[in-house]
Design an enzyme around this catalytic site. Structure first.
Site, mmCIF file in Angstrom:
data_model
loop_
_atom_site.group_PDB
_atom_site.id
_atom_site.type_symbol
_atom_site.label_atom_id
_atom_site.label_comp_id
_atom_site.label_asym_id
_atom_site.label_seq_id
_atom_site.Cartn_x
_atom_site.Cartn_y
_atom_site.Cartn_z
ATOM 1 N N SER A 162 0.821 -1.213 0.000
ATOM 2 C CA SER A 162 0.000 0.000 0.000
ATOM 3 C C SER A 162 0.857 1.266 0.000
ATOM 4 O O SER A 162 1.968 1.271 0.541
ATOM 5 C CB SER A 162 -0.870 -0.018 1.261
ATOM 6 O OG SER A 162 -1.345 1.272 1.552
ATOM 7 N N LYS A 213 -8.780 -0.375 -8.693
ATOM 8 C CA LYS A 213 -9.413 -1.026 -7.532
ATOM 9 C C LYS A 213 -10.488 -0.120 -6.935
ATOM 10 O O LYS A 213 -10.228 1.059 -6.676
ATOM 11 C CB LYS A 213 -8.340 -1.312 -6.480
ATOM 12 C CG LYS A 213 -8.863 -1.840 -5.148
ATOM 13 C CD LYS A 213 -7.705 -2.286 -4.275
ATOM 14 C CE LYS A 213 -8.159 -2.754 -2.911
ATOM 15 N NZ LYS A 213 -8.502 -1.660 -2.000
#
Ligand SMILES: Cc1cc2nc3c(=O)[nH]c(=O)nc-3n(C[C@H](O)[C@H](O)[C@H](O)COP(=O)(O)O)c2cc1C
Length: 408
Positions: free
Chosen positions: A139, A279
């Protein structure tokens, strides 16, 4: 007439052959991991290991937390079609993703701040992924930088998750780091134009790094090992933003851009020459637009219901999305996948693979890398067992045999 058993002298060799001489493990942590039969078992173990504020940060979702349980129910409502009399002495759960094989149709999804859950953090998760020939996604909000992850686990197939930031140069700098550190694909998260409202975090007063208050003293007494690890390992921070002198609030304001649009995809395509996966897609219409723009993959996702609370459970639109764009790009899915059976449901409805989030975080909170290995072991066990019992030898057959979504 009453039937009676004939008795012999005790058969000592038989008695000895039944004795299990293995000594019990002395580590309670290891013992709980070894005994776990489900991800829920690991979640229960995790709850005992970390402070409440940390567990709630992982388990919680937005506002009334309706979306999360609805997603879970939708996945569990899926019923599997079955074929019989097919030789399943060998079943192959592997999949090819962007030209290379993974051993199971799961991807480690991006989750920020992993060292809060366990001091070993992202490298431990990536290491378990790598041992099992699976992909790990780091991330933007990771506690190690792209370079640090690459150095710690050089053999791991890795993707980098990006937020398009208010300042394009900040995004460009992170993209460069990812490219230079051998990241294979970029995942652009698009469901965070603003932050979700997570009541548990607000009530618990979650801060980054955790603040020491009067109540913290009691928290330390309850989970001393976690706190000891916090104070005796390197500083907990968002590695990609090291050296920035911004507060958490300012950081979130910089990372989440409410002005993000389809133009940003065009910009990203010019800035990155590898695969791009978007996403946070939650509709057939958006999936079609992205397919027309030449994006290589999408993740049907509501961010584990941590952003919008009452979105449509991704599994409910999976079949329609695959029908609309599955020939043009890879369709991944995430949100509430907690077992190999759950993963099977998504594959049978047409997904390329499933991103997992909380499932592996429960493992890492419970027992570091060993806990993550256990998550993979349990998912593999149930997935392969379900493949065999539904009469499918590979993922193409799983998709052909299909499944029925109970909520439709
Ligand atoms: C603790 C935590 C942190 C997360 N951080 C990020 C993040 O930094 N970027 C991102 O795109 N998604 C993030 N997510 C969302 C996950 O990538 C994924 O969409 C979600 O966890 C899927 O649901 P599941 O946890 O039920 O599997 C995070 C999720 C959790 C639980």
């Amino acid at each position: 007439m009453v039937i009676k058993s004939k008795r012999n002298f005790p058969n000592l060799p038989y008695f000895y052959s039944l004795i299990d001489w293995k000594l019990p493990t002395l580590s309670r942590r290891k013992s709980a991991t070894l005994k776990a039969q489900t991800i829920d078992d690991l979640a229960r173990a995790a709850k005992k290991r970390v402070p409440k504020v940390v567990f709630d940060y992982v388990e919680g979702s937005a506002l009334d937390e309706i979306g999360y349980s609805r997603s879970q129910r939708a996945i569990r409502s899926v019923q599997f079609n079955t074929r019989i009399l097919r030789d399943v002495s060998y079943v192959d759960p592997s999949e090819i993703i962007f030209g290379k094989k993974v051993d199971l149709p799961i991807v480690f999804g991006p989750t920020g701040y992993t060292r809060l859950m366990h001091h070993v953090g992202e490298p431990a998760v990536a290491s378990a992924a790598s041992h099992n020939n699976l992909i790990y996604s780091l991330s933007t909000m990771g506690t190690v930088s792209p370079l640090e992850l690459a150095e710690a686990v050089p053999d791991c197939r890795r993707w980098f998750q990006l937020y398009v930031m208010k300042n394009r140069e900040d995004s460009a700098a992170i993209i460069k780091q990812a490219r230079d550190s051998g990241f294979e694909a970029l995942i652009l998260t698009v469901d965070t134009p603003v932050g979700g409202i997570r009541l548990r975090d607000l009530r618990n007063g979650l801060t980054v790094p955790p603040r020491i208050r009067i109540s913290t003293v009691f928290a330390i007494a309850r989970k001393p090992i976690w706190w000891l690890n916090l104070f005796t390992t390197k500083k907990l921070e968002f590695a990609a933003f090291r050296g920035w002198t911004k507060s958490l609030l300012e950081l979130a304001g910089t990372i989440y851009s409410p002005a993000i649009s389809f133009d940003d995809i065009n910009w990203l395509q010019s800035a990155w020459d590898g695969p791009i996966i978007v996403k946070g897609v939650q509709s057939v219409a958006d999936a079609k637009m992205l397919a027309d723009m030449g994006v290589q993959g999408i993740v049907l996702s509501s961010h584990g219901s941590r952003q919008l609370d009452r979105g449509v459970p991704p599994i409910e639109i999976l079949q329609d999305v695959v029908k609309a764009v599955g020939q043009k790009m890879d369709v991944f899915i995430d949100g509430s996948f907690m077992s190999g059976q759950d993963v099977y449901a998504a594959i049978a409805l047409g997904a390329k693979a499933v991103f997992i989030g909380r499932a592996y975080l429960y493992g890492v909170m419970a027992d570091g890398e060993r806990g993550v290995e256990k998550v993979i072991e349990l998912m593999r066990r149930d997935f392969i067992n379900t493949m065999a019992l539904t009469g499918n030898r590979n993922l193409a057959e799983v998709r052909q045999t299909g499944a029925i979504l109970g909520t439709k």
